[in-house]
Structures are given as structure tokens and as C-alpha cells.
Design a protein around this motif. Structure first.
Motif, PDB file in Angstrom:
ATOM      1  N   CYS A 165      61.887  22.884  73.742  1.00 58.03           N
ATOM      2  CA  CYS A 165      60.883  23.158  72.681  1.00 58.03           C
ATOM      3  C   CYS A 165      61.001  24.689  72.239  1.00 58.03           C
ATOM      4  CB  CYS A 165      59.704  22.679  73.440  1.00 58.03           C
ATOM      5  SG  CYS A 165      58.342  23.047  71.926  1.00 58.03           S
ATOM      6  N   CYS A 198      59.758  16.476  70.692  1.00 59.19           N
ATOM      7  CA  CYS A 198      59.609  15.660  69.196  1.00 59.19           C
ATOM      8  C   CYS A 198      60.546  15.001  68.651  1.00 59.19           C
ATOM      9  CB  CYS A 198      59.452  17.252  68.334  1.00 59.19           C
ATOM     10  SG  CYS A 198      60.853  18.206  68.268  1.00 59.19           S
ATOM     11  N   VAL A 199      61.729  15.189  69.155  1.00 61.48           N
ATOM     12  CA  VAL A 199      62.954  14.199  68.544  1.00 61.48           C
ATOM     13  C   VAL A 199      62.741  12.854  69.580  1.00 61.48           C
ATOM     14  CG1 VAL A 199      65.418  13.878  68.784  1.00 61.48           C
ATOM     15  CG2 VAL A 199      64.494  16.282  68.453  1.00 61.48           C
ATOM     16  N   GLY A 202      59.187  11.599  67.799  1.00 65.65           N
ATOM     17  CA  GLY A 202      58.919  11.678  66.350  1.00 65.65           C
ATOM     18  C   GLY A 202      57.741  12.532  66.015  1.00 65.65           C
ATOM     19  N   TYR A 203      57.059  13.184  66.691  1.00 63.50           N
ATOM     20  CA  TYR A 203      56.126  13.893  66.083  1.00 63.50           C
ATOM     21  C   TYR A 203      55.873  15.105  67.178  1.00 63.50           C
ATOM     22  CZ  TYR A 203      53.485  11.158  69.599  1.00 63.50           C
ATOM     23  OH  TYR A 203      53.016  10.507  70.693  1.00 63.50           O
ATOM     24  N   CYS A 204      55.201  16.092  66.908  1.00 61.50           N
ATOM     25  CA  CYS A 204      54.867  17.338  67.953  1.00 61.50           C
ATOM     26  C   CYS A 204      53.680  16.961  68.350  1.00 61.50           C
ATOM     27  CB  CYS A 204      55.053  18.557  66.801  1.00 61.50           C
ATOM     28  SG  CYS A 204      54.598  20.081  67.999  1.00 61.50           S
ATOM     29  N   ARG A 213      58.936  21.709  62.961  1.00 62.22           N
ATOM     30  CA  ARG A 213      60.268  20.727  62.753  1.00 62.22           C
ATOM     31  C   ARG A 213      59.801  19.577  62.600  1.00 62.22           C
ATOM     32  NH1 ARG A 213      64.778  20.362  67.580  1.00 62.22           N
ATOM     33  NH2 ARG A 213      66.136  18.571  66.380  1.00 62.22           N
ATOM     34  N   TYR A 214      58.610  18.928  63.169  1.00 64.04           N
ATOM     35  CA  TYR A 214      58.091  17.587  63.278  1.00 64.04           C
ATOM     36  C   TYR A 214      56.638  17.563  62.590  1.00 64.04           C
ATOM     37  CZ  TYR A 214      62.072  14.816  64.716  1.00 64.04           C
ATOM     38  OH  TYR A 214      63.397  14.327  65.055  1.00 64.04           O
ATOM     39  N   LYS A 217      50.867  15.364  65.820  1.00 58.57           N
ATOM     40  CA  LYS A 217      50.620  13.883  66.363  1.00 58.57           C
ATOM     41  C   LYS A 217      49.370  13.495  65.633  1.00 58.57           C
ATOM     42  CE  LYS A 217      48.955  11.767  70.456  1.00 58.57           C
ATOM     43  NZ  LYS A 217      48.652  11.573  71.798  1.00 58.57           N
ATOM     44  N   VAL A 220      50.299  12.292  62.140  1.00 62.95           N
ATOM     45  CA  VAL A 220      51.108  10.890  62.082  1.00 62.95           C
ATOM     46  C   VAL A 220      50.064   9.627  62.147  1.00 62.95           C
ATOM     47  CG1 VAL A 220      52.757   9.614  63.433  1.00 62.95           C
ATOM     48  CG2 VAL A 220      53.122  11.939  62.875  1.00 62.95           C
TER      49      VAL A 220
END
Length: 229
Positions: A165, A198-199, A202-204, A213-214, A217, A220
Motif C-alpha cells: 500500500c 485495494c486491488v 475493490g475499494y480502499c 487509487r480506489y 469503502k 462503495v
């Protein structure tokens, strides 16, 4: 810092996929007959990983040698629980004239001034005949040392979620970058699982200094209607 792979499980894809196959009632011989291509083995691994089953990755091990890492890095590194460590003893490090890790962005000239003070203390204590096991107490946190770090791939992947990260300590990020690169050169498919969380998510979910980058949370969950906007 320089990161090297001393040894690694041969054919990690086979080792991981065959461990998953036993949960489906397949002996190793039956696994070889059914999963007779690399693509089939990779799909089995990907399907299990995406379903949240990471236990199969424990059947692959990696043994790293790390040269020129600091005490700061060492303290952070040992937070990886499922691993084995050997670290150069402090009494041997002065043979390299107190070679030290200088943080990114710090003025090198100022750092050298600080280190010269510590080297002078060491030389004075040497002249007094003070044991190096005592002298090492006055060394600095940035003192460059050598480390061996062995872990299984599952533990390493889970470490990458936090330590790759952008919020991670810079030296740890550099270790992860080099380690991922070395693994990629051996098996690009396996290296693809080594990513910041995050990858994977799908969220931070970082509470402090997210890099952007994402999406966060909370955003989302609001977009999905799970929590109130």
C-alpha cells in the motif's frame, strides 16, 4: 536495499493447485490426469482465491535474502507472523563502517554528519577495548544489516495487502516491489496475486491518507445502498 530469492518451491502452480485438488477428493495422480495443463491448474487456483480460500497458497515457500535493510524495517518486518527470520548480529555491522540506510527525501549530507558522530563514538569505544556486544547499543536505527526471511506464499500475499500500500513505510514498500519483481521473473501468474489490498477488495479501507487509487469503502457501500448516503 537489495532483495534476492535464495530458494523457492519448484513449480508453485502445481504445488498450490494439487493441494486444492485433494479437497475435491483427488489424489495427486488423479489431479495430474484431470488438470493436465498449466491453464487448468491456474484456473483452479484463481477460482479458489476469488472464493476466499487461500490455504492452498501455504504449500509454496519463498526464502528471501535482504541486504542493506535498517533496524526500522526489521521491526516492521517481524510483524509478519507466519515466517522465519535470521538477522545479522549488531556486533558484526561495524565492519562496514556503519553503513546506514538514509530515508528517502532526507538530506544525504546532513545524514553523513549524524553518522560521523556515531562512528566517532564507536572508534573511541574500540580504543577503550569495549566489547562490540556493548558498543552495538549506541548504533542507529538506520544501521544497514542483512536478513533472511522465509515464508509461505499465503502469508506473503496477505503481507502484500498492507505493505504494498502507498501508506506503508517506504523501506517496506521497496522490499515488496523488489520481491514481487523477483517472483514475477520466475512465475508471472503467481506474482499477480501480490497486490495492495485495494486491488483485492475493490475499494480502499484505509482510515488515514488514502492515495485515491480506489474509492473509499464508505463510498462503495453508499453507492450499493448498503449504508445511507
Amino acid at each position: 536495499m537489495e532483495v534476492r530469492i535464495v530458494r523457492i518451491t519448484p513449480d508453485m502452480v502445481d504445488a498450490i493447485a494439487s493441494s486444492y485438488a485433494i479437497t475435491r477428493g483427488l489424489s495427486y495422480t488423479e489431479f495430474q490426469e484431470k488438470y493436465d495443463t498449466v491453464e487448468k491448474k491456474q484456473k483452479l487456483i484463481t477460482d479458489c482465491f476469488e472464493s476466499g480460500h487461500l490455504s492452498g497458497f501455504e504449500f509454496a515457500d519463498i526464502d528471501f535474502e535482504i541486504l542493506g535493510c535498517s533496524r526500522v524495517f526489521e521491526v516492521d518486518k517481524v510483524r509478519s507472523r507466519i515466517a522465519s527470520y535470521e538477522v545479522e548480529a549488531g556486533l558484526f555491522t561495524d565492519k562496514r563502517n556503519f553503513e546506514s540506510v538514509v530515508p528517502v527525501g532526507y538530506d544525504a549530507e546532513t545524514a553523513e554528519d549524524r553518522l560521523n558522530v556515531i562512528r566517532q563514538w564507536n572508534e573511541e569505544d574500540k580504543a577503550k577495548g569495549i566489547d562490540p556486544r556493548i558498543r552495538r547499543y549506541w548504533t542507529n536505527q538506520g544501521l544497514a544489516r542483512r536478513m533472511r526471511f522465509k515464508t509461505n506464499l499465503r502469508a506473503f500475499i496477505e503481507t502484500s495487502w498492507v505493505r504494498s500500500c502507498s501508506c506503508a513505510q517506504w523501506e517496506y514498500r521497496e522490499f515488496m516491489r523488489q520481491a514481487e519483481e523477483k517472483i514475477y521473473n520466475i512465475d508471472p501468474f503467481i506474482a499477480g496475486f501480490i497486490n495492495p489490498k485495494c486491488v483485492h477488495l475493490g475499494y480502499c479501507n484505509e482510515k488515514w491518507n488514502p492515495c485515491g487509487r480506489y474509492p473509499k469503502k464508505e463510498d462503495v457501500l453508499k453507492a450499493a445502498g448498503v449504508i445511507d448516503a
